[in-house]
Design an enzyme around this catalytic site. Structure first.
Site, PDB file in Angstrom:
ATOM      1  N   ASP A 106       0.702  -0.938   0.225  1.00  0.00           N
ATOM      2  CA  ASP A 106      -0.014   0.017  -0.090  1.00  0.00           C
ATOM      3  C   ASP A 106       0.867   1.349   0.101  1.00  0.00           C
ATOM      4  O   ASP A 106       1.769   1.311  -0.808  1.00  0.00           O
ATOM      5  CB  ASP A 106      -1.155  -0.149   1.186  1.00  0.00           C
ATOM      6  CG  ASP A 106      -1.945   1.290   1.260  1.00  0.00           C
ATOM      7  OD1 ASP A 106      -2.906   1.014   0.725  1.00  0.00           O
ATOM      8  OD2 ASP A 106      -1.734   1.891   2.076  1.00  0.00           O
ATOM      9  N   HIS A 288      -7.298  -6.445  -1.049  1.00  0.00           N
ATOM     10  CA  HIS A 288      -6.225  -5.326  -0.804  1.00  0.00           C
ATOM     11  C   HIS A 288      -5.211  -5.716   0.201  1.00  0.00           C
ATOM     12  O   HIS A 288      -4.051  -5.429   0.152  1.00  0.00           O
ATOM     13  CB  HIS A 288      -6.794  -3.945  -0.682  1.00  0.00           C
ATOM     14  CG  HIS A 288      -5.807  -2.827  -0.168  1.00  0.00           C
ATOM     15  ND1 HIS A 288      -4.954  -2.407  -1.225  1.00  0.00           N
ATOM     16  CD2 HIS A 288      -5.349  -2.236   0.751  1.00  0.00           C
ATOM     17  CE1 HIS A 288      -4.318  -1.411  -0.793  1.00  0.00           C
ATOM     18  NE2 HIS A 288      -4.319  -1.258   0.321  1.00  0.00           N
TER      19      HIS A 288
END
Length: 313
Positions: A106, A288
């Site tokens: 991320d 994610h």
């Protein structure tokens, strides 16, 4: 905690103190630095740390500035890519390393990409999870997002309405983080407003939890103590970062592993090999939160890639 995770130390670097978790010191000379994203914590790497240490790596996992018990400067510009990458360079200096392999998820991936551009001699390999290399383009990133995605898109909202989302998330850190850390999400129609603020106020979250209650409690405790502003300030430097990278060679020349989640809403890079020519790409069946959703698979992919690199003449 039911999983093996090191006790932290505090390390003075680059004008701040970082809370650092370390394993495999007996493997000195073979460093791997793991860099978390938002709103994460070094603990997000809990599954990878013991496996990397057992495989012969000196594993260094900082809570980056703004997170956990690391320093949280008040100045927004203290969270730009120059400072964030400078922290990692200073961390290498602290341990006496010329370079290391850096792994980022991320926002941690964005920082590692920037580190490889700004300090290429300190990075011998890059592993990025979820967030691919971001082309700089002709328009500053937030301006481009505002034009294409509107003012409610969370990147834009964080910049144009500073403090608003921070306060909403801090009202109930448990609810926000519980609602955010989900997997196997059903498709939903877009709703008006800021999607993350809407999520933070949702009583019943969609999908399934990514982690156990005791694991989630580590994150909740950290953000209940710090608030969310330090991490969100990383977003508030995106256009500043765009300017800071203006004169930098945009090509990542180090060996690179890019790990995508097939169900991750983060877009893949269409021209990844243009800017990252020496890249291997792997996709996992997850969303994610890659290293937490698919811990064993993620660890195996990283270890296999590291092993192949070390065996290549």
């Amino acid at each position: 905690m039911t999983i093996e995770f090191p006790e932290p130390t505090r390390v003075a670097v680059n004008g701040v103190e970082l809370e650092v978790f370390e394993a495999g010191r007996q493997n000195a000379g073979n460093p791997v630095v793991l860099c978390h994203g938002w709103p994460e914590h070094a603990f997000s790497w809990r599954y990878q740390v013991p496996a990397l240490a057992a495989a012969g790596y000196h594993v260094i996992v900082p809570n980056q500035r703004g997170y956990g018990n690391s320093s949280r400067p008040a100045d927004v510009t203290a969270y730009d890519i120059t400072h964030l990458s400078g922290d990692l360079v200073a961390l290498l200096d602290h341990y006496g390393y010329e370079d290391a392999t850096f792994v980022g998820h991320d926002w941690g991936a964005f920082v590692v990409w920037g580190l490889a551009l700004l300090h290429p001699d300190r990075v011998n390999g890059v592993v990025a999870l979820s967030v691919p290399y971001q082309e700089r383009g002709e328009t500053p990133w937030i301006e481009a997002m505002e034009a294409g995605l509107g003012g409610d898109f969370y990147f834009v909202h964080f910049n144009r309405q500073p403090g608003v989302a921070d306060a909403v998330f801090a009202e109930n850190p448990f609810r926000f983080l519980r609602n955010l850390y989900r997997k196997n999400l059903p498709p939903v129609a877009p709703q008006p407003g800021n999607a993350l603020i809407n999520l933070a106020r949702m009583e019943t979250p969609p999908g399934e939890p990514v982690m156990s209650d005791s694991e989630l409690a580590v994150f909740v405790s950290a953000f209940a103590s710090t608030g969310f502003t330090g991490g969100i300030n990383w977003y508030r430097n995106l256009d500043r970062n765009w300017r800071l990278l203006a004169d930098v060679d945009p090509v990542i020349r180090q060996p690179t592993l890019m790990i995508y989640g097939d169900r991750d809403p983060v877009a893949r890079a269409e021209r990844l090999t243009t800017f990252v020519p020496n890249v291997d790409v792997v996709s996992l069946d997850c969303g994610h939160w890659i290293q937490q959703e698919k811990p064993q698979e993620t660890t195996e992919v990283i270890l296999t890639w590291l092993d192949q690199r070390s065996s290549t003449p």
